[in-house]
Scaffold this active site. Sequence first.
Site, PDB file in Angstrom:
ATOM      1  N   CYS A 120       0.829  -1.208   0.000  1.00 60.60           N
ATOM      2  CA  CYS A 120       0.000   0.000   0.000  1.00 60.60           C
ATOM      3  C   CYS A 120       0.862   1.256   0.000  1.00 60.60           C
ATOM      4  O   CYS A 120       1.770   1.407   0.824  1.00 60.60           O
ATOM      5  CB  CYS A 120      -0.906   0.005   1.224  1.00 60.60           C
ATOM      6  SG  CYS A 120      -1.932   1.483   1.349  1.00 60.60           S
ATOM      7  N   CYS A 126      -1.377   6.131   6.906  1.00 57.85           N
ATOM      8  CA  CYS A 126      -2.751   5.817   7.297  1.00 57.85           C
ATOM      9  C   CYS A 126      -2.852   5.217   8.689  1.00 57.85           C
ATOM     10  O   CYS A 126      -3.585   5.721   9.529  1.00 57.85           O
ATOM     11  CB  CYS A 126      -3.362   4.882   6.260  1.00 57.85           C
ATOM     12  SG  CYS A 126      -4.952   4.196   6.711  1.00 57.85           S
ATOM     13  N   CYS A 129      -3.711  -0.292   8.608  1.00 57.13           N
ATOM     14  CA  CYS A 129      -3.001  -1.569   8.657  1.00 57.13           C
ATOM     15  C   CYS A 129      -1.714  -1.356   9.451  1.00 57.13           C
ATOM     16  O   CYS A 129      -1.129  -0.276   9.405  1.00 57.13           O
ATOM     17  CB  CYS A 129      -2.654  -2.065   7.256  1.00 57.13           C
ATOM     18  SG  CYS A 129      -4.086  -2.435   6.220  1.00 57.13           S
ATOM     19  N   CYS A 203      -7.900   1.733  -0.885  1.00 50.74           N
ATOM     20  CA  CYS A 203      -7.403   1.007   0.282  1.00 50.74           C
ATOM     21  C   CYS A 203      -7.336  -0.459  -0.124  1.00 50.74           C
ATOM     22  O   CYS A 203      -8.325  -1.021  -0.594  1.00 50.74           O
ATOM     23  CB  CYS A 203      -8.340   1.204   1.473  1.00 50.74           C
ATOM     24  SG  CYS A 203      -7.978   0.108   2.869  1.00 50.74           S
ATOM     25  N   GLN A 327     -20.211  -9.824   9.531  1.00 53.08           N
ATOM     26  CA  GLN A 327     -18.759 -10.002   9.524  1.00 53.08           C
ATOM     27  C   GLN A 327     -18.158  -9.440   8.237  1.00 53.08           C
ATOM     28  O   GLN A 327     -18.677  -9.672   7.143  1.00 53.08           O
ATOM     29  CB  GLN A 327     -18.398 -11.478   9.662  1.00 53.08           C
ATOM     30  CG  GLN A 327     -18.740 -12.086  11.017  1.00 53.08           C
ATOM     31  CD  GLN A 327     -17.693 -11.790  12.086  1.00 53.08           C
ATOM     32  OE1 GLN A 327     -16.754 -11.042  11.868  1.00 53.08           O
ATOM     33  NE2 GLN A 327     -17.865 -12.388  13.249  1.00 53.08           N
ATOM     34  N   TYR A 356     -25.873 -12.694  21.972  1.00 53.10           N
ATOM     35  CA  TYR A 356     -25.364 -11.601  21.119  1.00 53.10           C
ATOM     36  C   TYR A 356     -25.578 -11.975  19.648  1.00 53.10           C
ATOM     37  O   TYR A 356     -24.682 -11.864  18.818  1.00 53.10           O
ATOM     38  CB  TYR A 356     -23.873 -11.357  21.350  1.00 53.10           C
ATOM     39  CG  TYR A 356     -23.427 -11.216  22.782  1.00 53.10           C
ATOM     40  CD1 TYR A 356     -23.480  -9.982  23.430  1.00 53.10           C
ATOM     41  CD2 TYR A 356     -22.927 -12.299  23.490  1.00 53.10           C
ATOM     42  CE1 TYR A 356     -23.041  -9.833  24.738  1.00 53.10           C
ATOM     43  CE2 TYR A 356     -22.489 -12.173  24.801  1.00 53.10           C
ATOM     44  CZ  TYR A 356     -22.557 -10.938  25.422  1.00 53.10           C
ATOM     45  OH  TYR A 356     -22.122 -10.805  26.722  1.00 53.10           O
ATOM     46  N   GLU A 377     -30.760 -10.989  21.460  1.00 54.12           N
ATOM     47  CA  GLU A 377     -30.016  -9.795  21.063  1.00 54.12           C
ATOM     48  C   GLU A 377     -30.694  -8.563  21.656  1.00 54.12           C
ATOM     49  O   GLU A 377     -31.929  -8.455  21.659  1.00 54.12           O
ATOM     50  CB  GLU A 377     -29.967  -9.689  19.533  1.00 54.12           C
ATOM     51  CG  GLU A 377     -29.492  -8.381  18.978  1.00 54.12           C
ATOM     52  CD  GLU A 377     -28.054  -8.061  19.342  1.00 54.12           C
ATOM     53  OE1 GLU A 377     -27.808  -6.916  19.772  1.00 54.12           O
ATOM     54  OE2 GLU A 377     -27.192  -8.944  19.214  1.00 54.12           O
ATOM     55  N   ASP A 425     -20.773 -14.490  21.020  1.00 48.04           N
ATOM     56  CA  ASP A 425     -19.895 -13.673  20.176  1.00 48.04           C
ATOM     57  C   ASP A 425     -20.055 -12.219  20.600  1.00 48.04           C
ATOM     58  O   ASP A 425     -20.706 -11.418  19.918  1.00 48.04           O
ATOM     59  CB  ASP A 425     -20.267 -13.873  18.703  1.00 48.04           C
ATOM     60  CG  ASP A 425     -19.290 -13.178  17.751  1.00 48.04           C
ATOM     61  OD1 ASP A 425     -18.327 -12.568  18.243  1.00 48.04           O
ATOM     62  OD2 ASP A 425     -19.511 -13.239  16.527  1.00 48.04           O
ATOM     63  N   CYS A 452     -13.503 -11.307  18.841  1.00 48.92           N
ATOM     64  CA  CYS A 452     -12.632 -10.470  18.018  1.00 48.92           C
ATOM     65  C   CYS A 452     -11.568  -9.798  18.877  1.00 48.92           C
ATOM     66  O   CYS A 452     -10.761  -9.014  18.374  1.00 48.92           O
ATOM     67  CB  CYS A 452     -13.446  -9.422  17.261  1.00 48.92           C
ATOM     68  SG  CYS A 452     -14.360  -8.288  18.332  1.00 48.92           S
TER      69      CYS A 452
END
Length: 497
Positions: A120, A126, A129, A203, A327, A356, A377, A425, A452
Amino acid sequence: MTKQKNRGYNKTQKKHNRSNKKYNKQSPSQGGRKNSKSQGKPAITNVGRGKQKTVAAQVSCSGLTDEGKGIVQWEGKQLEVAHLMPGEKAEVVISSKGRYVNAELKRVITPSKDRVKPACTYYYECGGCQLQHMNAQAQMRFKQETIDALMQPFGKPEAILTMDDPYDYRNKSHMSFGLNKERQIIGGLYAQNTHQIISMEQCLIHDPKADEIGETIKDLMKSFKMQPYNEDTGRGFLRHVLVKVGKVSGEIMVVLVVASSVFKGKNNFVKALRNAHPEITTILMNVNNRNTSMVLGDQEKVLFGKGTITDTLCGLKFDISAKSFYQINPIQTEKLYAKAIEMAQLTGKETVVDAYCGIGTIGLVASQKAGKVIGVELNKDAVGDAIRNSKRNGVKNARFYQGDAGEFMVQMAGRGEKADVVIMDPPRSGSDEAFLSSVVKLKPKRVVYVSCNPVTQARDMKYLVKNGYEVEGIQPVDMFPQTVHVECISQLVLKND
């Protein structure tokens, strides 16, 4: 982190054709860089008494933090340096004032054999990443070692599941707009830890079509005399553009996030955008007139199409709205969900609680092998999406409820109801003790924890282990190539009473 070979970098560079010299920046290994505020830690903002001292020093990197920054020693202090790799010798610029010390990479003297030129052009500005200066093997090793260290109290994790082509994977992207010093409209992403917009055309982890649409909107703003929103003055109209792409269906949603519901020339703008990109299937206007860092506001209006897009995941079709969580990497999500369902050990008889549950993705996938699925939820809109997705796919053994998942499971236990499996999750902040204690009260035979943020996952697993569960499997999945983020699934089994 990834299985991409060296040819992948060349392939991506060729595919995106980044030949415009005005965007070329020097990397640290080439002896310089611009806009240092976007690199590593931000400049010192909370300073004590005394003058700021700036010195250059040669250092050696001994390891990496869990944010992928190099660890070095200087005058008895341990410092973190972005874009530095283990074993490298480098020159860094160290700024200190009082107790605050900040180190930034100036040049690499002795590069690691795993160092590569980032694909990139905007990488060192940026900050979106953090690992593109590492080759695929080094990225994979970093993520594996991060998970291994966090999960060491619970057992040895499996080898991380990587992505063959770790670019262009995001199905959701957003661009912000502003004016540069010459009062020209620019669009791009925020520099790390700032609200300074980095002007960029593409990007490399976005879907390419999303970036093309963003560039078109930037050009249309000029012809329609549309001003970008200024956070400092509160003036201007267009704040952000959010694009969602159905990777399988090809459907595309464009959300224009604006500061006012008064949209002059709205119909002509929509017509011009559709003429340039007939592949767009729906366009929405989202009004965010608050002084907030949140991208989307509460008020929403469909300008074209049905207001949602549809995509296919694990053989099921899902309606995706502007605000729904879905996702961002569908290729890796299929690997993630397949492993989660495998860990649930479903035989077709089990009652599964999908806590969730969001728009019902993992619960509906689980319903294909479970006896019954109960999704819970807190977000009312997401529950509505889950119910519609259930009907769309003809699923008869799943029910979705709006409410707090922890309270719901306590009520289940109070009524003497049982659940064989709980799939959870949670958001990056993880769960809280109230939810985890509800799991313990319900006593499912198995808990499948999808996360995550493995840091908060490890914290929550510690609670479950203390309260009757043991860990039988840990599987990291690289859902976010080129970044330090990694997904992880853990399988916990209730010990015999």
